[in-house]
Write a protein that holds these residues in place. Sequence first.
Motif, mmCIF file in Angstrom:
data_model
loop_
_atom_site.group_PDB
_atom_site.id
_atom_site.type_symbol
_atom_site.label_atom_id
_atom_site.label_comp_id
_atom_site.label_asym_id
_atom_site.label_seq_id
_atom_site.Cartn_x
_atom_site.Cartn_y
_atom_site.Cartn_z
ATOM 1 N N ARG A 81 19.422 -13.138 30.992
ATOM 2 C CA ARG A 81 20.277 -11.576 31.102
ATOM 3 C C ARG A 81 21.267 -11.425 31.802
ATOM 4 N NH1 ARG A 81 15.678 -7.395 32.539
ATOM 5 N NH2 ARG A 81 14.423 -8.526 33.836
ATOM 6 N N ILE A 82 21.262 -12.074 32.502
ATOM 7 C CA ILE A 82 22.440 -12.401 33.301
ATOM 8 C C ILE A 82 23.696 -13.197 32.570
ATOM 9 C CG2 ILE A 82 23.720 -13.357 35.324
ATOM 10 C CD1 ILE A 82 20.913 -13.250 37.045
ATOM 11 N N LYS A 83 23.255 -14.182 31.753
ATOM 12 C CA LYS A 83 24.088 -14.549 31.090
ATOM 13 C C LYS A 83 25.010 -14.527 29.628
ATOM 14 C CE LYS A 83 22.607 -18.272 28.216
ATOM 15 N NZ LYS A 83 24.042 -17.634 26.862
ATOM 16 N N THR A 84 24.148 -13.079 29.579
ATOM 17 C CA THR A 84 23.960 -12.397 28.723
ATOM 18 C C THR A 84 25.269 -11.279 28.644
ATOM 19 O OG1 THR A 84 22.006 -12.704 27.263
ATOM 20 C CG2 THR A 84 23.301 -10.949 26.544
ATOM 21 N N PHE A 85 24.958 -10.509 30.083
ATOM 22 C CA PHE A 85 25.672 -9.497 30.338
ATOM 23 C C PHE A 85 27.230 -9.977 30.492
ATOM 24 C CE2 PHE A 85 21.207 -7.519 32.371
ATOM 25 C CZ PHE A 85 21.080 -6.757 30.709
ATOM 26 N N LEU A 86 27.422 -10.835 31.438
ATOM 27 C CA LEU A 86 28.242 -11.302 31.418
ATOM 28 C C LEU A 86 29.510 -11.499 30.463
ATOM 29 C CD1 LEU A 86 27.517 -13.754 35.264
ATOM 30 C CD2 LEU A 86 28.889 -11.108 34.940
ATOM 31 N N GLU A 87 28.425 -12.398 29.457
ATOM 32 C CA GLU A 87 29.015 -12.814 28.015
ATOM 33 C C GLU A 87 29.579 -11.474 27.556
ATOM 34 O OE1 GLU A 87 30.175 -15.950 26.756
ATOM 35 O OE2 GLU A 87 29.724 -16.900 28.101
ATOM 36 N N VAL A 88 29.108 -10.408 27.481
ATOM 37 C CA VAL A 88 29.666 -9.080 26.349
ATOM 38 C C VAL A 88 30.360 -8.836 27.642
ATOM 39 C CG1 VAL A 88 28.716 -7.236 26.484
ATOM 40 C CG2 VAL A 88 26.699 -8.614 26.193
ATOM 41 N N LEU A 89 30.499 -8.882 28.572
ATOM 42 C CA LEU A 89 31.857 -8.223 30.019
ATOM 43 C C LEU A 89 33.081 -9.402 29.358
ATOM 44 C CD1 LEU A 89 29.887 -7.298 33.346
ATOM 45 C CD2 LEU A 89 31.237 -5.635 32.212
ATOM 46 N N LYS A 90 32.401 -10.178 29.669
ATOM 47 C CA LYS A 90 34.116 -11.181 29.516
ATOM 48 C C LYS A 90 34.316 -11.155 27.818
ATOM 49 C CE LYS A 90 33.970 -15.334 27.713
ATOM 50 N NZ LYS A 90 32.627 -16.662 27.615
ATOM 51 N N TYR A 91 33.915 -10.669 26.928
ATOM 52 C CA TYR A 91 34.149 -10.423 25.817
ATOM 53 C C TYR A 91 34.724 -8.834 25.505
ATOM 54 C CZ TYR A 91 34.134 -9.186 20.352
ATOM 55 O OH TYR A 91 34.817 -8.420 18.935
ATOM 56 N N ARG A 92 34.240 -8.050 25.963
ATOM 57 C CA ARG A 92 34.899 -6.568 25.854
ATOM 58 C C ARG A 92 37.018 -6.505 26.934
ATOM 59 N NH1 ARG A 92 31.003 -2.167 27.828
ATOM 60 N NH2 ARG A 92 31.907 -0.912 27.017
ATOM 61 N N ILE A 93 36.377 -7.277 27.904
ATOM 62 C CA ILE A 93 37.498 -7.415 28.325
ATOM 63 C C ILE A 93 38.586 -8.068 27.881
ATOM 64 C CG2 ILE A 93 38.693 -8.619 30.936
ATOM 65 C CD1 ILE A 93 36.004 -7.377 32.194
ATOM 66 N N ILE A 94 38.095 -9.666 27.455
ATOM 67 C CA ILE A 94 39.166 -10.300 26.941
ATOM 68 C C ILE A 94 39.736 -10.127 25.513
ATOM 69 C CG2 ILE A 94 39.464 -13.040 26.392
ATOM 70 C CD1 ILE A 94 38.230 -13.477 28.415
ATOM 71 N N HIS A 95 38.625 -9.491 25.091
ATOM 72 C CA HIS A 95 38.647 -9.218 23.238
ATOM 73 C C HIS A 95 39.335 -7.864 22.897
ATOM 74 C CE1 HIS A 95 38.267 -12.814 21.391
ATOM 75 N NE2 HIS A 95 37.089 -13.066 22.485
ATOM 76 N N GLU A 96 39.016 -7.180 23.722
ATOM 77 C CA GLU A 96 38.749 -5.325 23.715
ATOM 78 C C GLU A 96 39.935 -4.963 25.002
ATOM 79 O OE1 GLU A 96 35.157 -3.069 23.711
ATOM 80 O OE2 GLU A 96 34.164 -4.287 22.208
ATOM 81 N N ASN A 97 39.882 -5.090 25.768
ATOM 82 C CA ASN A 97 41.428 -4.416 26.723
ATOM 83 C C ASN A 97 41.213 -3.391 27.726
ATOM 84 O OD1 ASN A 97 43.110 -5.784 28.219
ATOM 85 N ND2 ASN A 97 44.984 -5.039 26.237
ATOM 86 N N ASN A 98 39.867 -3.609 27.421
ATOM 87 C CA ASN A 98 39.797 -1.809 27.365
ATOM 88 C C ASN A 98 37.816 -1.743 27.879
ATOM 89 O OD1 ASN A 98 37.815 -1.542 25.240
ATOM 90 N ND2 ASN A 98 39.050 -1.172 24.028
ATOM 91 N N CYS A 99 37.622 -0.573 28.871
ATOM 92 C CA CYS A 99 35.612 -0.548 28.857
ATOM 93 C C CYS A 99 35.596 -0.285 27.753
ATOM 94 C CB CYS A 99 36.073 0.158 30.241
ATOM 95 S SG CYS A 99 37.007 -0.564 31.413
#
Length: 227
Positions: A209-227
């Motif tokens: 779960r921890i890995k999944t949450f941080l991977e989602v955060l990484k994707y959103r910050i890097i690829h979406e560049n927003n929250c």
Amino acid sequence: MSFSLTETFSSRTLLLFLVSNLLLWENAASAPTCIKRDLDTQKSLERLVKLAAFVSNIIHMQAGEIFTEFDKQYAHGKRYNDRVPDICPTDFFETPVNKEQVLKSNPEVLLQLVYKLLYSWADPLHHLVNEISIMQGDPYSVLYKTRQMKVKIEDLTEGIKIILSKIGEKANESYPAWSGRTALQSSNEDVRCFTFYNLFRCMLKDSHRIKTFLEVLKYRIIHENNC
């Protein structure tokens, strides 16, 4: 002699790198994560989240190694997997139950969830390390890997806490005390062994779960560049 990634990777070095990179956040120390960031701040944030996600992936891999090794050495033929599992230390948390809910979660909420999951393992892991050393047989390998994982979890916990403080969020450390110590210290070897088995199973689940949450955060910050 060859060494695995989990044996050669220095989590202490990771934490120092994490802290040093946080110095680049000084201009946005108390700013919400959803505001428009300048390029330098955005890049430093991306590095921090990538680093946290990388550490969480190592923890998850090591949790899998420990569970598999313990299952093979101590639980073989005991059909522990068929028993009704005991409660996990983090079962009382409300967490997203599917990918859609995770993707819709606010980044600050996901960071707080990651911190809560990590922080709640401090007491169980402390007692795991102490008690597994007196297990019958040869527990050295499992003990060694559990100690390694404990250090990495402590480092990642501190790193997430630093990130939360830099974005103006206070890490919540007020949770119910873990109640599984008695079973872990039971004079009944089968009860003790099943408690270890269940805790390692829970750790594997939570590390995913921890890995999944941080991977989602990484994707959103890097690829979406927003929250």
